[in-house]
Design a protein around this motif. Structure first.
Motif: not given
Length: 542
Positions: A113-114, A131-138
Motif C-alpha cells: 500500500f506504499e 494501483n489499489y489492486q497492486r497494493g492489495l496483492e502485495g
C-alpha cells in the motif's frame, strides 16, 4: 652489560640520528613508519570482529537497496560463502536492522500500500483502481510469506467492474502461487487459512473462487482428505490413540512397582464404535388389569311396530283393537295375550359401544459415538532379578506360573475386562534384550568444528608474530645497521692533546677537571674557543 645489550638492540642512537643528512633521516622515518603500519595492520587483522547475518533469502532487488543503504551509513558488510546472506559486524546487527526498517527495507520484492502514498494529482480512476489492486496483492503476498514454510508468494486478483445489472454481475476470484522451502509442506488447515485470508480481504470473494498452487504447479487448495473419503476422521483416529495410550499407561503404572520400571511392555488395540443411530418405536400392549379405564361409552335402543298380521288366524284377529289396559290392574282374560300379539307386532333393538384405554410406549433412542466395542491387550513381562546377599541384583530368572497369573488378574481389573464384550488378554514372560548403543562414527579430528575454530584463532596470532618478526629482522634492523655505518665519526684529538689530557687525568679527578674547565671558560672564553679551533684544525690536517 646493559649498555652493550642496548647498543646491540639499537645500533643507532639519537645523537647519531641527528648527525644524519636530511635525506637519510627522511628515509629512516619512512621505513620505520612502514614497519609500524605493517605490525598494526597485522594486529587489527587478528582482532577482526565476528560478523553476523543481517538478512537472508532476500531478492536481488532488495539486496541491492540494502547494500546501497549500508554504504551510505558507512556500515561494513560482506556476503556469506554461498551468497545467500548479507553479514555485518555482530555489534551492529540490531542497529542496522532498525535503520533499514525505517527506510522500509527489505520490501520482499513486493509493492504494498506504499504505492498509494505517491499518487499524482489528476490520476485517472482506472489507474487508481489498478494501483489499489497492486497494493492489495502485495500486502496479501507479504502476509502469506510470514508463514514459516512459505519462502515466497504471489497473489493475483481478478476483480470485475461493478455493474448495476444483476444479470451481468460477476464475482471476483483470486489465484495464489506459493514457493515453499525445501523439504517443507503445508497442511490442509494452513491451506484453508490462506484461502480464507484472501477471501476475507476482497469484498464478495467466495472461498471456493480462490485457487492455491505450489511451485510445482500442484493445486493444493481443493485437495480432498483421503481419510474422510475412506470414512475415517483424523479426530476419531486421534481419539482411538488416546484411549489406547490411556490403557497402556494404566497397565504399566500398576505393574511397574512390582517388576521395576522398564520391565513391562503393554500394547492395547481398541475397537471403537463411531456409528450414530437413532431409533423411534411405538408399542401397544393389551391391558392386563380388568379394571380398565373407559375412554367412551355409546348406547342406542329402538322399538318398531310391524304392519303385517301376526298370530292365529280367526275372528278375533280380524276384529278392531280394543282399548289398552294396564296389565297390573286389568284381570287377564283368556286369549288376551294372543289377541294383543296379533293386534300389535313390535321390534326392539339395543346397541352399546364401549372404548377402553390401550397401553402405548413411545421410545426415542440416539446412540452416542465413541463406545468401546472390544479391547485386545498384550502384556510382556521381563524376567525378574532377585537380590543376592549383598543386596545387588542377581541373575535373571523367569516368573512362576502363579506370578504370571497374578499379573494377569491385576491387568484384567485395571483394564476393566469384559467377557461379554469379547475382550482378550495375553500375558507373556520373556527376557528383554538390552538396547544396542548407537555407535556414532568418530569424525576425523581435522573435521572437528571447535578444533578448526581454535586453530583458526591461533593461526591469526601466529601469523601476527611471524609478520612482526619478519618486519624487524628483514626491514627495521637492516635499516638501523645501514644507518649506523653511514654516521660520520667523531673528531679524534691530536697526540699532544691526548698526552696533556692523560697527564691532567693523572693529576686531577673528574670533578676537579669539570670545575677547572668551567672556570677557564668563564675567565677566558676566547682562549677556549681558539683552543678548540686548533684541535679541530689539527685533526683535519692529519
Amino acid at each position: 652489560m646493559a649498555t652493550a645489550e642496548q647498543a646491540s638492540a639499537f645500533p643507532i642512537s639519537f645523537e647519531a640520528f641527528h648527525r644524519l643528512q636530511p635525506r637519510q633521516k627522511m628515509a629512516a622515518m619512512l621505513v620505520l613508519a612502514f614497519g609500524i603500519a605493517v605490525i598494526v595492520g597485522a594486529w587489527l587483522w587478528t582482532k577482526d570482529p565476528p560478523y553476523s547475518i543481517l538478512f537472508t533469502n532476500i531478492s536481488e532487488k532488495d539486496g541491492g537497496q540494502i547494500i546501497t543503504a549500508l554504504q551510505q551509513q558507512n556500515i561494513p558488510y560482506k556476503y556469506s560463502e554461498g551468497g545467500g546472506a548479507i553479514m555485518v559486524p555482530g555489534t551492529m546487527v540490531h542497529d542496522a536492522r532498525l535503520r533499514l526498517a525505517s527506510q522500509g527495507l527489505p520490501r520482499g520484492g513486493l509493492v504494498g500500500f506504499e504505492l498509494m502514498e505517491n499518487q499524482k494529482l489528476g490520476i485517472s480512476q482506472f489507474a487508481e483502481q489498478i494501483n489499489y489492486q497492486r497494493g492489495l496483492e502485495g500486502e496479501l503476498a507479504r502476509s502469506i510469506q510470514s508463514l514459516g514454510a512459505v519462502r515466497g508468494a504471489r497473489v493475483h486478483l481478478a476483480i470485475p467492474k461493478q455493474t448495476a445489472f444483476l444479470r451481468d454481475e460477476q464475482k471476483p476470484s483470486a489465484s495464489v502461487l506459493i514457493n515453499l522451502h525445501a523439504g517443507r509442506g503445508l497442511e490442509a488447515a494452513q491451506v484453508a487459512g490462506i484461502v480464507h485470508l484472501v477471501s476475507s480481504s476482497v469484498p464478495q470473494l467466495h472461498p471456493g473462487n480462490v485457487s492455491v498452487i505450489d511451485q510445482d504447479g500442484n493445486l493444493i487448495s481443493q485437495q480432498q482428505d483421503s481419510l474422510k473419503n475412506a470414512g475415517l476422521d483424523p479426530t476419531q483416529l486421534k481419539y482411538v490413540r488416546e484411549i489406547e495410550q490411556a490403557y497402556i499407561k494404566r497397565i504399566e503404572e500398576i505393574l511397574a512397582p512390582m517388576l521395576g520400571a522398564g520391565n513391562v511392555r503393554a500394547r492395547v488395540t481398541a475397537d471403537v464404535d463411531f456409528s450414530q443411530s437413532e431409533q423411534l418405536a411405538e408399542s401397544y400392549k393389551p391391558n392386563p388389569n380388568p379394571e380398565t379405564a373407559v375412554r367412551s361409552l355409546q348406547t342406542a335402543e329402538a322399538a318398531t311396530s310391524s304392519p303385517d298380521a301376526a298370530g292365529v288366524p280367526g275372528a278375533l284377529v280380524n276384529q278392531p283393537p280394543v282399548p289398552a289396559t294396564a296389565p297390573l290392574t286389568a284381570p287377564g282374560t283368556p286369549g288376551a295375550a294372543g289377541a294383543t300379539a296379533n293386534r300389535l307386532p313390535l321390534n326392539f333393538t339395543k346397541n352399546a359401544t364401549t372404548n377402553f384405554e390401550v397401553d402405548k410406549t413411545v421410545r426415542h433412542t440416539k446412540g452416542m459415538p465413541g463406545g468401546i466395542r472390544r479391547l485386545s491387550v498384550a502384556v510382556v513381562l521381563n524376567h525378574k532379578r532377585p537380590l543376592d546377599k549383598e543386596g545387588k541384583p542377581g541373575k535373571a530368572v523367569p516368573l512362576s506360573a502363579a506370578e504370571i497369573k497374578q499379573m494377569g488378574d491385576i491387568v484384567r481389573e485395571a483394564m476393566g475386562f469384559s467377557q461379554a464384550r469379547g475382550d482378550t488378554l495375553n500375558v507373556a514372560n520373556a527376557p528383554f534384550t538390552p538396547p544396542e548403543k548407537e555407535v556414532v562414527p568418530d569424525s576425523p579430528i581435522w573435521k572437528d568444528p571447535q578444533l578448526l575454530a581454535l586453530l583458526k584463532e591461533l593461526g591469526k596470532y601466529l601469523a601476527f608474530g611471524v609478520i612482526a618478526w619478519l618486519t624487524w629482522t628483514r626491514l627495521l634492523r637492516p635499516m638501523f645497521d645501514r644507518l649506523a655505518t653511514m654516521v660520520p665519526p667523531a673528531p679524534i684529538p691530536s697526540t699532544e692533546q691526548r698526552g696533556m689530557a692523560e697527564s691532567v687525568e693523572h693529576r686531577m679527578s673528574y670533578e676537579h677537571k669539570l670545575g677547572a674547565a668551567r672556570e677557564m671558560a668563564k675567565q677566558d672564553p676566547k682562549m677556549m674557543a681558539n683552543m678548540i679551533k686548533e684541535w679541530v684544525g689539527g685533526g683535519e690536517q692529519r
